[in-house]
Design a protein around this motif. Sequence first.
Motif, mmCIF file in Angstrom:
data_model
loop_
_atom_site.group_PDB
_atom_site.id
_atom_site.type_symbol
_atom_site.label_atom_id
_atom_site.label_comp_id
_atom_site.label_asym_id
_atom_site.label_seq_id
_atom_site.Cartn_x
_atom_site.Cartn_y
_atom_site.Cartn_z
ATOM 1 N N UNK A 281 -68.528 -16.380 -19.510
ATOM 2 C CA UNK A 281 -68.154 -17.752 -19.173
ATOM 3 C C UNK A 281 -68.485 -18.158 -17.756
ATOM 4 N N UNK A 282 -69.311 -17.354 -17.061
ATOM 5 C CA UNK A 282 -69.676 -17.683 -15.687
ATOM 6 C C UNK A 282 -71.186 -17.527 -15.487
ATOM 7 N N UNK A 283 -71.717 -18.254 -14.535
ATOM 8 C CA UNK A 283 -73.125 -18.182 -14.174
ATOM 9 C C UNK A 283 -73.263 -17.816 -12.703
ATOM 10 N N UNK B 287 -81.104 -18.257 -11.713
ATOM 11 C CA UNK B 287 -79.881 -18.413 -12.492
ATOM 12 C C UNK B 287 -79.807 -17.299 -13.528
ATOM 13 N N UNK B 288 -78.610 -16.777 -13.738
ATOM 14 C CA UNK B 288 -78.413 -15.674 -14.670
ATOM 15 C C UNK B 288 -76.940 -15.587 -15.020
ATOM 16 N N UNK B 289 -76.646 -14.827 -16.089
ATOM 17 C CA UNK B 289 -75.248 -14.563 -16.425
ATOM 18 C C UNK B 289 -74.598 -13.815 -15.270
ATOM 19 N N UNK B 290 -73.354 -14.107 -15.026
ATOM 20 C CA UNK B 290 -72.623 -13.443 -13.952
ATOM 21 C C UNK B 290 -72.082 -12.106 -14.433
ATOM 22 N N UNK B 291 -72.429 -11.047 -13.699
ATOM 23 C CA UNK B 291 -71.884 -9.714 -13.952
ATOM 24 C C UNK B 291 -71.177 -9.254 -12.685
ATOM 25 N N UNK B 292 -69.854 -9.183 -12.686
ATOM 26 C CA UNK B 292 -69.147 -8.778 -11.463
ATOM 27 C C UNK B 292 -69.509 -7.356 -11.058
ATOM 28 N N UNK B 293 -69.545 -7.113 -9.767
ATOM 29 C CA UNK B 293 -69.788 -5.754 -9.280
ATOM 30 C C UNK B 293 -68.548 -4.905 -9.518
ATOM 31 N N UNK C 274 -69.813 -7.125 -18.577
ATOM 32 C CA UNK C 274 -70.167 -8.270 -19.413
ATOM 33 C C UNK C 274 -68.929 -9.054 -19.843
ATOM 34 N N UNK C 275 -67.888 -8.319 -20.213
ATOM 35 C CA UNK C 275 -66.662 -8.972 -20.669
ATOM 36 C C UNK C 275 -66.020 -9.782 -19.541
#
Length: 299
Positions: free
Chosen positions: A223-225, A277-283, A218-219
């Motif tokens: 700031x990304x989508x 569309x959703x909040x970006x969560x990096x793998x 999350x951190x």
Amino acid sequence: MDLVIKELKKSFNNKEVLKGIDLTINSGQIFGYLGRNGAGKTTSMRILMDVFKGDSGSIMMDGKEFKPTDYRIGYLPEERGMYTKFKVKDQLVYFAQLRGATKKEAQHSMKKWAEEFGIDIYLDQKLETLSKGNQQKVQIAQAFICEPDILILDEPFSGLDPVNSKIFQDSLLNYIREDRIIIFSSHQMGYIESFCDGIAIINDGKIVLDGDLNAIRKQLGEGKLRLRFADQRNLDFLTAYDYTIDREDVILTIPPTETKKSIIEGLFSQGIELTMFMDYLPSLQEIFIEKTGDNNEKS
């Protein structure tokens, strides 16, 4: 149990391998320990098992000095280290007795874990006669022998097919319900993501990231989508934004002058069809590459 490692350092032949690592590992969760080859993972795990001593630093368990002889420690090395010419049952009993079990206790533990991992039908066979996957299950069983308080697993899924991988995952999740510590190391990020709560990434002998995996994602995604469009062949309407392509998705950085709501409303007002569309969560793989890749120090 709370295992706390502070300022642990280790050098070999004047090469500093561990440069003062700090880690806190709690029981009741599976802890993912990640790093490139040569980063210092195996060295730190072997110090924990008392294979050799650290040069400086401390290891504490529940506020007291950690003494490996006070705990049962199970270890699954990445490289197979069992005896190919001996019968499976004799080896499992042998490893159980090495950890302090009586012969009766060792035989009971051997039967229990052989049944758990489906290798009981191979107990009278020599290890070399088994398939690669079944040899790996034997090696896994020896790690669980005598119900270790601390279980250290290095690339445990190597050689396992999907069915046996699921059996092993279920066994891990059942085992961690007790007051035990499991340290899990793998380059197969999907497994880490699926059942590890806390993680740490070591690079060039230093911890470069640690904490709760969900909180970290999350951190780092703030700031990304993540956007998916019905037609992604022409993205000229995004020229005002900073974005990257991730397969069929667009990862868009939200400018300081906008919000998630204003971006989505703006796209809809232009008649752009969004399918997701959703909040970006990096793998975890993306995080790992960012923290240990070519732009960072290498081990």
